[in-house]
Design an enzyme around this catalytic site. Structure first.
Site, short mmCIF file in Angstrom:
data_model
loop_
_atom_site.label_atom_id
_atom_site.label_comp_id
_atom_site.label_asym_id
_atom_site.label_seq_id
_atom_site.Cartn_x
_atom_site.Cartn_y
_atom_site.Cartn_z
N GLU A 36 0.84 -1.21 0.00
CA GLU A 36 0.00 0.00 0.00
C GLU A 36 0.87 1.25 0.00
O GLU A 36 1.84 1.34 0.78
CB GLU A 36 -0.91 -0.03 1.23
N HIS A 37 0.52 2.16 -0.87
CA HIS A 37 1.27 3.41 -1.06
C HIS A 37 2.70 3.14 -1.50
O HIS A 37 3.63 3.86 -1.12
CB HIS A 37 1.24 4.29 0.21
N ASP A 39 3.07 1.92 -4.97
CA ASP A 39 3.09 1.86 -6.45
C ASP A 39 3.77 3.08 -7.06
O ASP A 39 4.54 2.96 -8.01
CB ASP A 39 1.69 1.62 -7.05
N GLY A 130 -15.35 6.69 -3.19
CA GLY A 130 -14.65 7.14 -1.98
C GLY A 130 -14.48 6.05 -0.94
O GLY A 130 -14.24 6.33 0.23
N ALA A 131 -14.61 4.77 -1.35
CA ALA A 131 -14.51 3.67 -0.39
C ALA A 131 -13.19 2.93 -0.51
O ALA A 131 -13.01 1.86 0.09
CB ALA A 131 -15.68 2.71 -0.60
N GLY A 132 -12.27 3.46 -1.30
CA GLY A 132 -10.96 2.82 -1.43
C GLY A 132 -10.97 1.59 -2.32
O GLY A 132 -10.05 0.77 -2.29
N SER A 135 -13.17 3.17 -7.52
CA SER A 135 -14.29 3.45 -8.42
C SER A 135 -13.80 4.29 -9.61
O SER A 135 -14.24 4.08 -10.74
CB SER A 135 -15.41 4.16 -7.69
N SER A 136 -12.88 5.22 -9.36
CA SER A 136 -12.45 6.08 -10.49
C SER A 136 -11.69 5.27 -11.54
O SER A 136 -11.92 5.44 -12.73
CB SER A 136 -11.64 7.27 -9.99
N ASP A 180 -4.32 0.76 -9.44
CA ASP A 180 -5.77 0.62 -9.57
C ASP A 180 -6.19 0.36 -11.02
O ASP A 180 -6.99 -0.53 -11.31
CB ASP A 180 -6.49 1.87 -9.06
C1 GLA Z 1 -4.92 4.89 -4.42
C2 GLA Z 1 -4.09 5.13 -5.67
C3 GLA Z 1 -3.15 3.97 -5.96
C4 GLA Z 1 -2.33 3.59 -4.73
C5 GLA Z 1 -3.23 3.46 -3.50
C6 GLA Z 1 -2.45 3.25 -2.23
O1 GLA Z 1 -5.80 3.83 -4.61
O2 GLA Z 1 -4.92 5.35 -6.78
O3 GLA Z 1 -2.32 4.29 -7.04
O4 GLA Z 1 -1.31 4.50 -4.51
O5 GLA Z 1 -4.06 4.59 -3.32
O6 GLA Z 1 -1.71 2.08 -2.31
#
Ligand code: GLA
Length: 395
Positions: A36-37, A39, A130-132, A135-136, A180
């Site tokens: 996570e965080h 990429d 906005g739920a992680g 969606s975008s 994503d």
């Molecule tokens: C969002 C970003 C991704 C990634 C995550 C965290 O989803 O779009 O590129 O950085 O946060 O891992």
């Protein structure tokens, strides 16, 4: 895919445009098990596409203009290649936030020298905003494959993901990484995806047989998340700038081994050091996970997920009280191998690795436990990894 949603889009399309659509495009959201965080620091990620889609009913418009009806919002926009350059619709008005995602995809495809015929579209998403759960990216990839169909060109799914990334970073203005869009474009049913975000080489992996993925939605929606996200990215770049003074060959935090980082961390401003430490440790965790998956070691995998949550909470500081509560309740329940916040953070969902045998009780008890603590009734569901974006003809 949700049959009712298809039917609703068919009806809405026919009502709006007079006759039925020709195609459906779909693209999934994603969940991330580990990495996570990292990429946007050239690290390694382990996402899966989920069984929730953005769905578009569409056909060629026969003109240069595209007219899009956002079914969930009951809003419409019309734009063309010229107007999107100015981030405007065809009447010269600023594009609304939701319209910037498809417009950005059109802009990025066009910038790649590919054709983007005007389309008529009605779209909706099962991926909560906005739920992680990206969606975008699912909107971007669904429009990506829609224009691929109408433009009569083809790209590899990973190239389509790069188009989506360009739209999001350069058009929408979030300095995200490729995870994503990658997961939404390249997803494979029942498999996790292990991606090297520098080389973009990836392979798929199986979850241990006795483990299932559970997604739990805190129902807290992210606010001001884009600026906080861009701020985290900027801290990582600052860390690299300073560390280059000691390790001239590094390009990103991916190139900084854990022991070297410990040696020079004191040279960084305190907050920057915390952010960078999360990234360096998280990349090390994702390197370990492959071995664990090969040995079907769910407990070992889950422990890395738990460690990841602590690091996101205390070092990267992207959690919130509700995410922490949801994770604490999950980790106390029988059969939970690991639990952590999923995606960018600041609200949204947790991801849980749970024993198949325990999963029914787990989902029930997690929902109840969280509701008791917060007064909010969360959605908790078992997630089945899905295939990436695709188009089919309407029958
Ligand atoms: C969002 C970003 C991704 C990634 C995550 C965290 O989803 O779009 O590129 O950085 O946060 O891992």
């Amino acid at each position: 895919m949700n049959i009712n949603l298809r039917q609703n889009l068919l009806t809405a399309f026919t009502n709006r445009f007079g006759t039925p659509p020709v195609f459906f495009a779909r693209a999934p959201g994603r969940v991330n098990l580990l990495g996570e965080h990292v990429d946007y620091n050239d690290g390694f990620v382990l996402p899966a596409a989920i069984d929730r889609d953005t769905l578009i009913a569409f056909r060629k418009s026969g003109t240069a203009r595209s007219t899009l009806f956002a079914y969930d919002l009951r809003e419409e926009t019309t734009f063309d290649q010229q107007s999107v350059l100015r981030k405007q619709d065809s009447n010269g008005l600023p594009l609304s936030t939701w319209a910037r995602y498809p417009a950005g995809v059109l802009w990025a495809i066009h910038a790649a020298g590919l054709d983007t015929p005007g389309l008529e579209a009605v779209f909706a998403s099962e991926v909560p905003r906005g739920a992680g759960l990206s969606s975008s990216a699912s909107v971007e990839m669904a429009f990506g494959v829609a224009w691929e169909k109408l433009g009569a060109w083809t790209l590899l799914p990973i190239q389509l993901a790069q188009i989506g990334l360009k739209a999001e970073t350069q058009y929408v203005g979030v300095t995200c990484g490729i995870m994503d869009q990658f997961a939404s474009a390249c997803g494979v049913k029942d498999r996790l995806l292990y991606l090297d975000c520098r080389s973009l080489v990836y392979h798929t992996m199986k979850l241990p047989g006795e483990a299932v993925i559970v997604i739990a939605d805190t129902s807290v929606r992210r606010s001001l998340a884009n600026s906080a996200y861009n701020d985290r990215h900027a801290s990582c770049e600052e860390a690299v700038r300073i560390l280059k003074g000691y390790m001239p060959n590094i390009r990103t935090l991916r190139d900084v081994p854990v022991d070297q980082f410990r040696r020079y961390a004191g040279k960084l401003p305190t907050t920057v050091a915390k952010r960078a430490q999360h990234v360096v440790d998280e990349i090390a965790r994702t390197n370990q996970v492959i071995n664990l998956l090969e040995k079907n070691d769910s407990a070992g995998f889950g422990k890395l997920m738990n460690d990841c949550h602590v690091s996101l909470r205390d070092l990267y500081e992207v959690s919130c009280p509700e995410l922490d509560m949801m994770v604490t309740v999950a980790q106390s329940l029988p059969g939970c191998y690991g639990a952590r916040l999923n995606g960018a953070g600041f609200g949204g969902c947790t991801v849980n690795l749970v024993s198949r045998q325990a999963v029914k009780f787990f989902a029930f008890d997690l929902g109840n436990g969280y509701a008791k603590m917060t007064g909010k009734q969360p959605e908790v569901y078992i997630c089945h990894a899905a295939d990436g974006a695709s188009v089919e003809k309407v029958k």
